[in-house]
Every structure is written in C-alpha cells, then in structure tokens.
Write a protein that holds these residues in place. Structure first.
Motif, mmCIF file in Angstrom:
data_model
loop_
_atom_site.group_PDB
_atom_site.id
_atom_site.type_symbol
_atom_site.label_atom_id
_atom_site.label_comp_id
_atom_site.label_asym_id
_atom_site.label_seq_id
_atom_site.Cartn_x
_atom_site.Cartn_y
_atom_site.Cartn_z
ATOM 1 N N SER A 176 0.824 -1.209 0.000
ATOM 2 C CA SER A 176 0.000 0.000 0.000
ATOM 3 C C SER A 176 0.863 1.265 0.000
ATOM 4 O O SER A 176 0.649 2.175 -0.801
ATOM 5 C CB SER A 176 -0.922 -0.026 1.221
ATOM 6 O OG SER A 176 -1.637 1.163 1.319
ATOM 7 N N GLN B 24 -4.696 5.895 4.998
ATOM 8 C CA GLN B 24 -5.320 5.156 3.889
ATOM 9 C C GLN B 24 -4.974 3.674 3.976
ATOM 10 O O GLN B 24 -5.820 2.812 3.752
ATOM 11 C CB GLN B 24 -4.835 5.712 2.545
ATOM 12 C CG GLN B 24 -5.440 7.067 2.210
ATOM 13 C CD GLN B 24 -4.823 7.673 0.959
ATOM 14 O OE1 GLN B 24 -3.625 7.524 0.703
ATOM 15 N NE2 GLN B 24 -5.634 8.360 0.169
ATOM 16 N N THR B 25 -3.714 3.388 4.314
ATOM 17 C CA THR B 25 -3.291 2.001 4.444
ATOM 18 C C THR B 25 -4.076 1.296 5.548
ATOM 19 O O THR B 25 -4.527 0.168 5.380
ATOM 20 C CB THR B 25 -1.782 1.944 4.745
ATOM 21 O OG1 THR B 25 -1.096 2.592 3.680
ATOM 22 C CG2 THR B 25 -1.292 0.518 4.876
ATOM 23 N N ARG C 51 -7.992 1.205 4.387
ATOM 24 C CA ARG C 51 -8.316 0.521 3.140
ATOM 25 C C ARG C 51 -7.774 -0.908 3.085
ATOM 26 O O ARG C 51 -8.311 -1.748 2.360
ATOM 27 C CB ARG C 51 -7.745 1.287 1.943
ATOM 28 C CG ARG C 51 -8.530 2.531 1.597
ATOM 29 C CD ARG C 51 -7.901 3.205 0.395
ATOM 30 N NE ARG C 51 -8.549 4.452 0.063
ATOM 31 C CZ ARG C 51 -9.547 4.558 -0.816
ATOM 32 N NH1 ARG C 51 -10.004 3.492 -1.418
ATOM 33 N NH2 ARG C 51 -10.077 5.735 -1.070
ATOM 34 N N VAL C 52 -6.689 -1.188 3.800
ATOM 35 C CA VAL C 52 -6.066 -2.513 3.684
ATOM 36 C C VAL C 52 -6.035 -3.257 5.022
ATOM 37 O O VAL C 52 -6.556 -4.356 5.144
ATOM 38 C CB VAL C 52 -4.626 -2.410 3.125
ATOM 39 C CG1 VAL C 52 -3.985 -3.786 3.082
ATOM 40 C CG2 VAL C 52 -4.645 -1.802 1.734
ATOM 41 N N PRO D 173 -9.710 -3.774 6.894
ATOM 42 C CA PRO D 173 -10.541 -4.761 6.180
ATOM 43 C C PRO D 173 -9.995 -6.180 6.287
ATOM 44 O O PRO D 173 -10.754 -7.136 6.428
ATOM 45 C CB PRO D 173 -10.521 -4.277 4.731
ATOM 46 C CG PRO D 173 -10.271 -2.822 4.821
ATOM 47 C CD PRO D 173 -9.378 -2.624 6.020
ATOM 48 N N ALA D 174 -8.665 -6.326 6.245
ATOM 49 C CA ALA D 174 -8.088 -7.665 6.345
ATOM 50 C C ALA D 174 -8.267 -8.235 7.745
ATOM 51 O O ALA D 174 -8.302 -9.447 7.934
ATOM 52 C CB ALA D 174 -6.602 -7.640 5.979
ATOM 53 N N PHE E 52 -3.385 -7.416 -2.262
ATOM 54 C CA PHE E 52 -4.239 -7.202 -1.094
ATOM 55 C C PHE E 52 -5.347 -8.252 -1.089
ATOM 56 O O PHE E 52 -5.767 -8.709 -2.150
ATOM 57 C CB PHE E 52 -4.870 -5.810 -1.150
ATOM 58 C CG PHE E 52 -3.873 -4.701 -1.286
ATOM 59 C CD1 PHE E 52 -2.844 -4.559 -0.365
ATOM 60 C CD2 PHE E 52 -3.960 -3.798 -2.331
ATOM 61 C CE1 PHE E 52 -1.913 -3.535 -0.492
ATOM 62 C CE2 PHE E 52 -3.039 -2.765 -2.463
ATOM 63 C CZ PHE E 52 -2.018 -2.638 -1.537
ATOM 64 N N PRO E 53 -5.851 -8.610 0.084
ATOM 65 C CA PRO E 53 -6.979 -9.545 0.124
ATOM 66 C C PRO E 53 -8.265 -8.853 -0.318
ATOM 67 O O PRO E 53 -9.186 -8.651 0.465
ATOM 68 C CB PRO E 53 -7.025 -9.988 1.597
ATOM 69 C CG PRO E 53 -6.363 -8.894 2.348
ATOM 70 C CD PRO E 53 -5.371 -8.255 1.418
ATOM 71 N N LYS E 54 -8.287 -8.471 -1.564
ATOM 72 C CA LYS E 54 -9.433 -7.791 -2.163
ATOM 73 C C LYS E 54 -9.626 -8.411 -3.546
ATOM 74 O O LYS E 54 -8.848 -9.256 -3.962
ATOM 75 C CB LYS E 54 -9.149 -6.300 -2.344
ATOM 76 C CG LYS E 54 -8.906 -5.501 -1.081
ATOM 77 C CD LYS E 54 -8.460 -4.088 -1.482
ATOM 78 C CE LYS E 54 -8.214 -3.229 -0.260
ATOM 79 N NZ LYS E 54 -9.423 -2.898 0.488
ATOM 80 N N TYR F 109 -6.497 0.165 -6.745
ATOM 81 C CA TYR F 109 -6.125 0.706 -5.429
ATOM 82 C C TYR F 109 -5.346 2.011 -5.511
ATOM 83 O O TYR F 109 -5.685 3.012 -4.879
ATOM 84 C CB TYR F 109 -5.317 -0.343 -4.656
ATOM 85 C CG TYR F 109 -4.981 0.068 -3.251
ATOM 86 C CD1 TYR F 109 -5.874 -0.164 -2.214
ATOM 87 C CD2 TYR F 109 -3.783 0.713 -2.949
ATOM 88 C CE1 TYR F 109 -5.582 0.222 -0.923
ATOM 89 C CE2 TYR F 109 -3.481 1.102 -1.654
ATOM 90 C CZ TYR F 109 -4.383 0.855 -0.646
ATOM 91 O OH TYR F 109 -4.095 1.240 0.630
ATOM 92 N N VAL G 8 -6.458 5.659 -4.019
ATOM 93 C CA VAL G 8 -5.818 6.412 -2.936
ATOM 94 C C VAL G 8 -5.345 7.782 -3.428
ATOM 95 O O VAL G 8 -5.149 8.685 -2.638
ATOM 96 C CB VAL G 8 -4.633 5.676 -2.256
ATOM 97 C CG1 VAL G 8 -5.068 4.367 -1.656
ATOM 98 C CG2 VAL G 8 -3.475 5.477 -3.201
#
Lengths: 284, 250
Positions: free
Chosen positions: A173, A182-183, A186-187, A190-191, B96-98, B106, B110
């Motif tokens: 990220s 944001q990291t 957004r990452v 959620p994980a 990413f787990p997406k 992504y 951002v």
C-alpha cells in the motif's frame, strides 16, 4: 533409566492418542450437558407470551419482555462505546506506537482490566456512574460498566489480529503512494475484520451475560426502559433474582434458556457472516 | 537523458553503515539490473529510491537522489507522489486480500480518482499491459488471493502500472516463482522497458543478462562495477566482479 523400557513408544503413543481424544470429547460433552440441561428445563415455559409480556407478581407469572429490552439496551450501549475505543487502542498500539514502555503499559493495563472480578466493576459503577455522575439507576449506568468490561476483550483480540496482518500488505500500500491512514482503513482493517468482529462478539456476549457487574447500577425495575436514563433489569439479573429469592425456578430456567439462545444466535450468526466475508476476501 | 542520478549516497540503519558512497546514474527507459551477494545493500538501495526506508525509524542517509532534476529527499518533495511516480514490485507477490479489480484500482483510488468508467478503463489497460487480462477478464470480482503465484506477481505489476509510474523498482520479482511464471515476467519486463525505467534486483545472473541493458555489481554496500550488461559479464574490469559472476563466492 530409560523411559522407553518402562512404556514402549508405541504403547505410549496409543495412551496419549486416547487421552487427547478423551479431552476433546469431554469438552463437547460438557457443552452439550450444560446447554441441554438449560434448554430442557427452560424451553417448556418459553412461548410467545413469555417473550412479549410484562412480568406479573415479580416474575412468578407473565413474561420477560422488559428484561429482553433491558439486555438489548445495556449491551448496545456497551458495544457502541467499547467497540471504537477497543479498536482505536489496538490500531494505536499496532500501527503507531513503536514497541516501547507505553505499549507494554497499555497491554498490561488491558490484561488487568480483563481479570478484575465483575462484582468489583459493579461496585465501581455504583460509585462513579450512579452516584458521582448522577446517571442514577439506569440502563445507561449499566451499559457504561459493561462497556468498560468488554473493552479489554475487544482491544486484546483486535490487537492480536492487527499484529498478524502481514507487513507485506502495508508495504504494498505504501509502495503505491498511500498514506498511513489510507493504508490502515483501506487494507489493514478490512483484512482484520474477521478477527475484530470475533473480538466484538466475545466482548458483547460477555456483556449480555453479566449480572454481578450491573446489579448495583441498572436498578431492578420490572418496567420496560424507554429512555437510557430509565432503570431496567437485564436477563441475567432477572434470572439471578428469580432463583435467589425463590420466586420461580421454572421462570428462571425459562429466562436462562432465552439468554442462551440469544447468545447462540449472535455467535453462530456472526460466524456465518464472517466466514462468508473471509471467503470473498481470500477466495478460499 | 538520465532518469535517476545518485550522488555520494550513504545509508545507515542505526550504527550499521549499509550503503557506502554510491554514485550512479540510471538511464531512462532501460532495464538496469542490480546483482551481488545477499546482504550487500541492493534491496536497501532500491528502497531508498522510493523512500520505503523512511518507514524504518533507524534509517539515516547522506547524499542525494535526483529524479527528473528534483531531489526526492528534499523536505518539499511529496512522498505520496514520489511513490506514484516510482512504483515497486516486491519479492513475494503481495496482492491485497481484495478483488482483482480492487487491487489494480487501489493506487488510483488512494490518489483520489473515483470515476467508475475511468477506473474500469485503467484497470483493463493495466492488466493488458501486465499480460494478465486474458486470464482474469471474466473474474475481476474474484479475490486476488485465488490467483497462482505468477499471476499474483503480474497483478502486482499491473497494480503498479495503473499508477502510471515513470520508474518501476523490482526487488527479486521472480524469486518466489516457478520457471514458467519467471519466463512470463521476464517477457513482460522486455515489453515494459520501452515505456518505463526499470531497476531490478536479482540473484539470478542469467536473468540479469536476459533482461537488462545495464548492470551494477554491489558488494558490502558499495558499487564495485557498473557497465553495459554485455560488457560486465563478458569482460569484467574488476577482479571481484569476475569472481562473483563466475560463481567463486556469493
């Protein structure tokens, strides 16, 4: 003296296999026994009237509707306060604070907070929320105590989960120009959602099951609380009163059955939702 | 014109002196390979170029890195825009787990882009550029984690390309991949070098000869020798380089 000569490895292996299987089975057996007993004794009194009517004659007859509402109130208040606080503290520890003394202090604090007996929380709630802050006997006072009790659980589980998120996600990220915030939103978060939700559910089920922590602060009203400043009587407290004052053991079991079913529904329901989310996320 | 100029670069982690007096120039739209034994500072050098080392508290550097005539470490240089301009592909594929779509979108998101049509168009173009589109066009909503390792690495390249970078840093991008996936990534690097300045760290010297035009040999935090890849491998000027590329150490 060689231990292999007393018990040959093959036989030792068999004995240990048996012990491990027995421990597993015993754990499940205990669960089935407790749940089964409560449900068998309690379910016969549970019907629509029991769920939707006010208690009559202190709970000897009638239903437990006000208690269900009280429980929803205190648990919701606890969740609304403890969830952002617990997750926020966990994010601070994992993402912002470097391993320093403050971090160890917060972790240690959470451990202590988690190990304080609930009756002590109850006493603190009486002194602080009921008397000092003058929230009086109310679902607000009860909910605030439960928030403090649920906080360490939510914090601890969230912290462990956030720490287990691979740093490669964060690097990926940052490498794309994302900021720290944001990291995180957004990452990383959620994980971590499956673990965080588990923590929230553990905290909430602890809150909804508490009698001792709320007994001095929530009042013991038999009416349905309307505002958060009204007194109430959550299910565990009602159950406690019915049983210890010899009012009605049958209705105590009925109340227990309702409480157990609510906890089971919450736990199983969120597990299903979390599983679905996780499958979508990881494609597994 | 040179894309990146490095002047008297010294890097420290705490007391450890990791990079020593690095002076080099990375030309535009070519592939430059960084070779050398483990722990010689190749990755640290790579991570200095997109300021990933800033994340490590004990990191300290002296000297300058100039990208397009701007000092990337100057206080007014925006790190987010630097990392958009200088993308990075990591050793282990790290999607990413997406969903596949969300992974590629992504970087754009951002940086504040949320126009759906534009995102879709960019995602498609980036996946095509990374030679992955044909394999995933029907399953953009599936999790990126369901892809194979090689596909995941191409997805990470697509994710980087979507940001429309000028430079792509690759830190041993094939070390976790099987030979077939490795070939695909190398083919991709050949395709990408026309549009991007690529710096690749590799332990595989055949890979360096296959993909790069220039090679720098690192040893103990210093650049021992830099040259056209063909020249460096065929007639190395320094004895240490010769010993390394002929497999006598490393």
């Amino acid at each position: 003296m060689n231990i292999n000569k007393i018990i040959p490895p093959k036989i030792a292996q068999k004995i240990m296999n048996g012990l491990f299987i027995a421990s597993g089975l015993l754990t499940i057996l205990i669960l089935i026994l407790v749940l089964g007993y409560v449900l068998v004794k309690g379910l016969p009194v549970v019907n629509l009237e029991f769920l939707l009517a006010d208690p009559i004659d202190s709970g000897r007859a009638g239903g437990i509707f006000p208690m269900i509402i009280s429980s929803i109130y205190v648990t919701a208040i606890a969740g609304i306060i403890a969830t952002p606080l617990g997750i926020g503290a966990a994010i601070y520890i994992v993402e912002y604070a470097n391993a320093n003394r403050a971090v160890r202090l917060i972790r240690f604090g959470a451990e202590i907070l988690a190990s304080i007996p609930s009756i002590v929380y109850g006493l603190f709630g009486l002194a602080f929320f009921v008397v000092f802050l003058q929230f009086n006997w109310s679902v607000l006072s009860g909910g605030l105590i439960l928030a403090i009790m649920a906080l360490p659980t939510i914090f601890q589980v969230s912290e462990v989960t956030l720490s287990s998120i691979p740093s490669s996600y964060r690097e990926g990220s940052y490498g794309l120009g994302a900021s720290k915030w944001q990291t995180i939103y957004r990452v990383v978060v959620p994980a971590a959602i499956p673990g965080i939700v588990t923590g929230i559910i553990l905290g909430m089920t602890r809150a909804i099951s508490e009698a001792a922590a709320v007994m001095f602060s929530v009042g013991s009203a038999l009416q349905t609380p309307i505002s958060i400043f009204d007194p109430g009587r959550p299910l565990p407290l009602h159950l406690y009163t019915l049983a210890t004052e010899g009012i009605s053991l049958d209705n105590a079991y009925g109340t227990a059955a309702v409480l157990v079913i609510i906890v089971l529904v919450i736990t199983i329901g969120t597990n299903l939702i979390v599983d679905r989310y996780q499958r979508k996320m990881t494609g597994g | 014109m040179n894309r990146i100029e490095v002047k008297d670069l010294n890097v420290y982690f705490g007391d450890a002196h990791i990079l020593k007096n690095i002076n080099t120039e990375i030309p535009k739209n070519t592939v430059t390979a960084l070779i050398g034994p483990s722990g010689c500072g190749k990755s640290t050098f790579l991570r200095t170029i997109n300021r990933m080392n800033d994340l490590i508290p004990s990191f300290r550097k002296e000297g300058d890195i100039i990208l397009d005539e701007e000092d990337i470490y100057s206080p007014k240089y925006d790190v987010a825009s630097l990392r958009k301009k200088v993308g990075m592909v990591f050793q282990k594929p790290n999607p990413f787990p997406k969903s596949i779509f969300e992974n590629v979108a992504y970087g754009l998101k951002v940086h504040g882009i949320d126009d759906k049509d534009f995102l879709h168009q960019q995602v498609e173009e980036s996946l095509k550029a990374a030679a992955l589109w044909g394999e995933v066009e029907d399953k953009l909503d599936n999790s990126a984690m369901s892809l194979s390792g090689g596909q995941q690495q191409r997805l990470c390249i697509a994710r980087t390309i979507a940001n429309n970078p000028e430079v792509i840093l690759m830190d041993e991008p094939c070390s976790a991949l099987d030979p077939i996936s490795t070939t695909k990534i190398e083919d991709l690097i050949h395709k990408l070098k026309n549009d991007y300045t690529i710096i690749i760290v590799t332990h595989n010297m055949q890979q360096a000869t296959r993909v790069s035009k220039y090679t720098s040999f690192f040893l103990n935090g210093e650049i021992i020798e830099s040259n056209l890849t063909d020249k460096l491998f065929i007639e190395p000027k320094v004895k240490k380089t010769e010993e390394y590329i002929t497999g006598r150490f490393g």
